[in-house]
Scaffold this active site. Sequence first.
Site, PDB file in Angstrom:
ATOM      1  CE1 TYR A  48      -2.770  -2.646   0.178  1.00 55.35           C
ATOM      2  CE2 TYR A  48      -3.388  -2.658   2.600  1.00 55.35           C
ATOM      3  CZ  TYR A  48      -3.380  -3.167   1.031  1.00 55.35           C
ATOM      4  OH  TYR A  48      -4.872  -4.595   1.728  1.00 55.35           O
ATOM      5  CG  HIS A 103      -0.880  -8.800   0.499  1.00 55.46           C
ATOM      6  ND1 HIS A 103      -0.636  -6.781   0.638  1.00 55.46           N
ATOM      7  CD2 HIS A 103      -1.726  -8.144  -0.390  1.00 55.46           C
ATOM      8  CE1 HIS A 103      -0.930  -6.583  -0.343  1.00 55.46           C
ATOM      9  NE2 HIS A 103      -2.094  -7.129  -0.060  1.00 55.46           N
ATOM     10  CG  LEU A 182     -18.869  -1.077   2.616  1.00 56.06           C
ATOM     11  CD1 LEU A 182     -19.316   0.042   3.423  1.00 56.06           C
ATOM     12  CD2 LEU A 182     -20.761  -2.122   3.559  1.00 56.06           C
ATOM     13  CB  ILE A 222     -10.104  -3.626   7.612  1.00 57.24           C
ATOM     14  CG1 ILE A 222      -9.827  -4.207   6.588  1.00 57.24           C
ATOM     15  CG2 ILE A 222      -9.874  -4.011   8.669  1.00 57.24           C
ATOM     16  CD1 ILE A 222      -8.804  -4.483   5.547  1.00 57.24           C
ATOM     17  CB  SER A 225     -13.430   6.467   5.799  1.00 56.33           C
ATOM     18  OG  SER A 225     -14.293   7.676   4.955  1.00 56.33           O
ATOM     19  CG  ASN A 234     -17.338   2.675   7.362  1.00 58.18           C
ATOM     20  OD1 ASN A 234     -18.524   3.071   7.572  1.00 58.18           O
ATOM     21  ND2 ASN A 234     -16.571   3.192   6.844  1.00 58.18           N
TER      22      ASN A 234
END
Length: 279
Positions: A48, A103, A182, A222, A225, A234
Amino acid sequence: MEYFTLNNGNKMPMAGIGVFMLSPEEAEKSVESALRGGVRLVDTANAYMNETATGRSIKKSGVAREDIYLVSKLWPTVYEKDTAVDEMLARLDTDYVDLLFLHQPTDNWREGYKNIEKAVKTGKAKAIGLSNFSQELIQEAIDTMEIKPQVVQVEAHPYFPQTELKKKLAETKMGLMAWYPLGHGDKNLVNEPVFTELAKKYGKSNAQIILRWHVQSGNVVIPGSKNPDHIKDNFDIFDFVLTDDDMAAIAKVNKNTPYYVATPEALARYAAMELGEDK
């Protein structure tokens, strides 16, 4: 807060914040806001490119490190590197992580797993996770590794609840951490009539109903945002409980279809992809 007890006895918060696709600046602000607001689970990764920013946010938040459940992931290109874990800890500016994932399931994952086992033995990692691994490889890890895995991180949501995988995980009391909780922002999922109806029933948003469904299904969530209000919302899912009838109604939207499917070609690219400088 509710917790999932791992098969090594450690407890993991059922909800936290993820920083996938956030810039270092965005991750730093979001994690600090989340921690100040009561969130205690933070999920980042070498890939990331924001581990360093995540570490800064933890220090700035004022929350004690021992009160935070910190999760990161090693990228395939460093699976076999003896110093990979130490370099990760240096980026995060911490002595240990609570959960460390591999990962991607590339060909050298077994060497990477053994490196994490060494980290567990020396206290640099408290638990081992497998991200995006198939059931077959998860079973291989269970059967052949000295330290059994504790958590699997995979795509999971009401359209793809991972029913069969959950049965397998239950056999060894492994946890499931859901990405795309979501549905990758799919409005068709979020706006399913059942979620709209339950949102009215409980005075919550459709997204909060979905996140509550995850928690009651045993999934750790997790969601990421950049918006402090969304981060707060959340996490505001622990003051109500969906009924058995509610859960049964949600089960009817299952399409058993993921949004993302990893191809052999993609995994080969992952195995060769060198990461840039973390900031």
